[in-house]
Motif scaffolding. Structure first.
Motif, PDB file in Angstrom:
ATOM      1  N   SER A   9     -39.962 -11.924  32.358  1.00 31.00           N
ATOM      2  CA  SER A   9     -40.543 -12.801  31.336  1.00 31.00           C
ATOM      3  C   SER A   9     -40.869 -12.010  30.070  1.00 31.00           C
ATOM      4  CB  SER A   9     -41.799 -13.470  31.887  1.00 31.00           C
ATOM      5  OG  SER A   9     -42.410 -14.269  30.894  1.00 31.00           O
ATOM      6  N   LYS A  10     -41.457 -10.826  30.231  1.00 24.97           N
ATOM      7  CA  LYS A  10     -41.770  -9.976  29.078  1.00 24.97           C
ATOM      8  C   LYS A  10     -40.500  -9.541  28.366  1.00 24.97           C
ATOM      9  CE  LYS A  10     -44.415  -7.538  26.409  1.00 24.97           C
ATOM     10  NZ  LYS A  10     -45.285  -8.189  25.404  1.00 24.97           N
ATOM     11  N   SER A  11     -39.467  -9.248  29.156  1.00 23.83           N
ATOM     12  CA  SER A  11     -38.195  -8.834  28.563  1.00 23.83           C
ATOM     13  C   SER A  11     -37.578  -9.969  27.747  1.00 23.83           C
ATOM     14  CB  SER A  11     -37.227  -8.385  29.656  1.00 23.83           C
ATOM     15  OG  SER A  11     -35.985  -7.996  29.102  1.00 23.83           O
ATOM     16  N   TYR A  12     -37.650 -11.192  28.303  1.00 23.36           N
ATOM     17  CA  TYR A  12     -37.144 -12.347  27.558  1.00 23.36           C
ATOM     18  C   TYR A  12     -37.936 -12.566  26.271  1.00 23.36           C
ATOM     19  CZ  TYR A  12     -33.793 -14.179  30.961  1.00 23.36           C
ATOM     20  OH  TYR A  12     -32.694 -14.359  31.759  1.00 23.36           O
ATOM     21  N   GLU A  13     -39.225 -12.361  26.345  1.00 25.32           N
ATOM     22  CA  GLU A  13     -40.086 -12.531  25.163  1.00 25.32           C
ATOM     23  C   GLU A  13     -39.689 -11.549  24.063  1.00 25.32           C
ATOM     24  OE1 GLU A  13     -44.816 -12.133  23.921  1.00 25.32           O
ATOM     25  OE2 GLU A  13     -44.224 -12.323  26.040  1.00 25.32           O
ATOM     26  N   ASN A  14     -39.484 -10.278  24.448  1.00 23.73           N
ATOM     27  CA  ASN A  14     -39.062  -9.277  23.463  1.00 23.73           C
ATOM     28  C   ASN A  14     -37.692  -9.606  22.886  1.00 23.73           C
ATOM     29  OD1 ASN A  14     -41.402  -7.824  23.921  1.00 23.73           O
ATOM     30  ND2 ASN A  14     -40.468  -6.467  25.450  1.00 23.73           N
ATOM     31  N   LEU A  15     -36.803 -10.068  23.764  1.00 28.36           N
ATOM     32  CA  LEU A  15     -35.464 -10.444  23.311  1.00 28.36           C
ATOM     33  C   LEU A  15     -35.550 -11.598  22.306  1.00 28.36           C
ATOM     34  CD1 LEU A  15     -32.493  -9.674  23.842  1.00 28.36           C
ATOM     35  CD2 LEU A  15     -32.415 -11.516  25.536  1.00 28.36           C
ATOM     36  N   GLY A  16     -36.418 -12.575  22.587  1.00 28.09           N
ATOM     37  CA  GLY A  16     -36.596 -13.694  21.658  1.00 28.09           C
ATOM     38  C   GLY A  16     -37.171 -13.255  20.322  1.00 28.09           C
ATOM     39  N   THR A  17     -38.099 -12.295  20.358  1.00 30.19           N
ATOM     40  CA  THR A  17     -38.683 -11.786  19.115  1.00 30.19           C
ATOM     41  C   THR A  17     -37.622 -11.158  18.224  1.00 30.19           C
ATOM     42  OG1 THR A  17     -40.834 -11.396  20.159  1.00 30.19           O
ATOM     43  CG2 THR A  17     -40.339 -10.171  18.143  1.00 30.19           C
TER      44      THR A  17
END
Length: 295
Positions: free
Chosen positions: A17-25
């Motif tokens: 989830s954190k990785s997806y969040e960073n990717l979205g940023t």
């Protein structure tokens, strides 16, 4: 501490989830070109960005104000230039009429041209730009000079109150002239007196007085144009300063909030690699069961 299968699964999901969040940023930064797209991304950058945008907006408003002042001044200067030409022509006619060789009929013709020049000056005094009369001070909705059906000036109500516009923080600039110094009632009264002296056959003494009066009015126009020219030069300096301030303010604003696209692309590629590695590692968390060995 005993590590259970559930703990491994929860950790994997949290990290994904954190990785997806960073990717979205990073994808948001790439698509918008901005470091932050919501205040929560970086409150400090967002707050500074609001201040910088306010500064740019203020400068742009002052630039619009200077444009309005420039419009007033340029049109006023152009009108006074035409007024000077008309007055100089009146002086030439007065000099011609003072020649004793001119007969009554010839002076009558000169008087006709004098009347036309007077009407021309009335039109100049009533110059209107964007629905505003330039030579009536703050009373921009009313004509300063009116005439009757015969062309005789029956009312001169010039308003000398200054029209000031803020062109910089704490700087108000006068955009109009003192109309009574240029288009006062004396101007039109003297021209009508000049015309009457030509028609009535008055002697050179009256014509010499008309020449002296016209010279006075020419000097008045020249003095007002000189004062206006000084303010136009100051306006040039203010416009240049605002232009420099706009460039600096926009550069600082860009430095604060614009993303470094090369860095964003590198971070996005790195995060994609991290995401793939996380997904690969997560696939191995589900351990073989007893049923796998009994097959």
């Amino acid at each position: 501490m005993r590590i259970t299968q559930g703990m491994l699964s929860n950790n994997m999901l949290r990290n994904l989830s954190k990785s997806y969040e960073n990717l979205g940023t990073y994808m948001d930064q790439l698509s918008t070109g901005k470091k932050v797209n919501r205040p929560s991304d970086d409150p400090v950058v967002a707050m500074k960005g609001m201040n910088y945008r306010s500064q740019v907006t203020e400068i742009e408003q002052y630039q619009r104000n200077t444009g309005e002042v420039r419009n007033w001044m340029d049109n006023s200067d152009a009108a006074m230039d035409k007024a000077t030409q008309a007055l100089q022509r009146l002086r030439e006619l007065a000099l011609q009429a003072s020649n004793d060789s001119y007969e009554e009929g010839q002076r009558e013709n000169i008087a006709e041209e004098v009347d036309q020049l007077k009407q021309h000056l009335v039109n100049i005094a009533n110059t209107s730009v964007n629905g505003k009369f330039l030579f009536n001070g703050t009373d921009t909705n009313n004509k300063p000079v009116t005439t009757d059906a015969a062309g005789i000036v029956n009312k001169v109500s010039t308003n000398d109150r200054a029209v000031t516009i803020q062109v910089a923080n704490g700087t108000d600039l006068k955009s109009n002239i003192n109309p009574s110094q240029v288009f006062g009632s004396n101007l039109f009264a003297d021209i009508e007196k000049f015309s009457e002296s030509l028609r009535s056959g008055q002697g050179n003494e009256a014509l010499q007085q008309s020449i002296a009066n016209i010279d006075t009015h020419i000097n008045n126009v020249v003095n007002e144009r000189a004062d206006l020219g000084a303010r136009m030069n100051r306006l040039d300096l203010i416009e240049n300063r605002l232009g420099e301030q706009e460039v600096i303010a926009k550069r600082i604003m860009s430095s604060n909030e614009d993303a470094d696209m090369e860095e964003v692309i590198m971070n996005l590629k790195t995060q994609e690699s991290v995401q793939r590695a996380a997904l690969a590692a997560g696939a191995r968390i589900i351990q073989p069961t007893l049923m796998d060995f009994l097959r």
